[in-house]
Write a protein that holds these residues in place. Structure first.
Motif, PDB file in Angstrom:
ATOM      1  N   TRP A 118      42.464  26.256  30.879  1.00 30.56           N
ATOM      2  CA  TRP A 118      42.356  27.698  31.061  1.00 30.56           C
ATOM      3  C   TRP A 118      43.734  28.310  31.228  1.00 30.56           C
ATOM      4  N   GLN A 119      43.940  29.428  30.557  1.00 31.95           N
ATOM      5  CA  GLN A 119      45.168  30.192  30.727  1.00 31.95           C
ATOM      6  C   GLN A 119      44.818  31.541  31.313  1.00 31.95           C
ATOM      7  N   SER A 120      45.560  31.941  32.283  1.00 34.82           N
ATOM      8  CA  SER A 120      45.284  33.193  32.972  1.00 34.82           C
ATOM      9  C   SER A 120      45.629  34.384  32.086  1.00 34.82           C
TER      10      SER A 120
ATOM     11  N   LYS B 283      45.810  34.161  39.105  1.00 33.72           N
ATOM     12  CA  LYS B 283      46.277  32.882  38.556  1.00 33.72           C
ATOM     13  C   LYS B 283      45.519  31.675  39.086  1.00 33.72           C
ATOM     14  N   ASP B 284      44.699  31.851  40.140  1.00 33.48           N
ATOM     15  CA  ASP B 284      44.017  30.708  40.728  1.00 33.48           C
ATOM     16  C   ASP B 284      42.538  30.625  40.377  1.00 33.48           C
ATOM     17  N   ASP B 285      41.870  31.757  40.200  1.00 34.43           N
ATOM     18  CA  ASP B 285      40.426  31.758  39.994  1.00 34.43           C
ATOM     19  C   ASP B 285      40.107  32.303  38.604  1.00 34.43           C
ATOM     20  N   GLU B 286      39.437  31.488  37.792  1.00 33.28           N
ATOM     21  CA  GLU B 286      39.160  31.864  36.409  1.00 33.28           C
ATOM     22  C   GLU B 286      38.156  33.014  36.319  1.00 33.28           C
ATOM     23  N   THR B 287      37.098  32.971  37.143  1.00 30.37           N
ATOM     24  CA  THR B 287      36.079  34.029  37.038  1.00 30.37           C
ATOM     25  C   THR B 287      36.630  35.381  37.492  1.00 30.37           C
ATOM     26  N   GLU B 288      37.420  35.387  38.548  1.00 35.04           N
ATOM     27  CA  GLU B 288      38.007  36.654  38.986  1.00 35.04           C
ATOM     28  C   GLU B 288      38.993  37.180  37.960  1.00 35.04           C
ATOM     29  N   ASP B 289      39.710  36.276  37.308  1.00 30.14           N
ATOM     30  CA  ASP B 289      40.647  36.681  36.268  1.00 30.14           C
ATOM     31  C   ASP B 289      39.903  37.323  35.094  1.00 30.14           C
ATOM     32  N   LEU B 290      38.794  36.712  34.687  1.00 29.61           N
ATOM     33  CA  LEU B 290      37.999  37.273  33.592  1.00 29.61           C
ATOM     34  C   LEU B 290      37.392  38.616  33.988  1.00 29.61           C
TER      35      LEU B 290
END
Length: 143
Positions: free
Chosen positions: A51-53, A58-65
């Protein structure tokens, strides 16, 4: 976009469960013997995707999406659609529409009073001072 969906479906079919490992053995006699080995696999956490932010978290993929989708929604909806809406309904600063309406009202008034639409004596001729022929001299007059 459809090619990415197909690629995701193909990769799901390729991934095999790791609980049972099978190795097929083929000899020159064309025997189809299958050797099944049960290997005890330790419990391991599922593999993380590469996964790339998007630059929001930078730490949580779902929050980033979620942040990426929210930013996209608000920038498209509010900025572009709202900007077009405001531009379409903003007031007439040059009074172009007012001048057109006023001209039509003036034409209707002149028609009702029986006056010509455009008065040939818009400015009274006695207020205009023209140059005499002597002052003009040899100046060419183009009409």
């Amino acid at each position: 976009m459809s090619s990415l969906v197909r690629l995701a479906q193909v990769t799901k079919k390729i991934v095999r469960p790791m609980s049972l490992v099978q190795r097929h053995i083929s000899t020159s006699k064309k025997n189809q013997e299958v050797c099944i080995t049960n290997t005890e696999l330790t419990e391991h956490e599922p593999q993380k995707r590469n996964w790339q932010s998007y630059g929001f978290e930078k730490d949580d993929e779902t929050e980033d999406l979620n942040a990426m989708h929210a930013t996209g929604f608000f920038s498209i909806t509010l900025c572009i659609v709202g900007g077009i809406f405001m531009f379409a309904y903003m007031p007439d600063y040059n009074y172009k529409n007012w001048a057109e309406r006023e001209a039509f009202l003036e034409l209707r008034r002149r028609e009702d009073q029986g006056l010509p639409l455009i008065d040939p004596n818009y400015i009274q001729p006695n207020l205009i001072q023209l140059s005499t022929e002597e002052e003009l001299g040899d100046t060419e007059i183009v009409i």
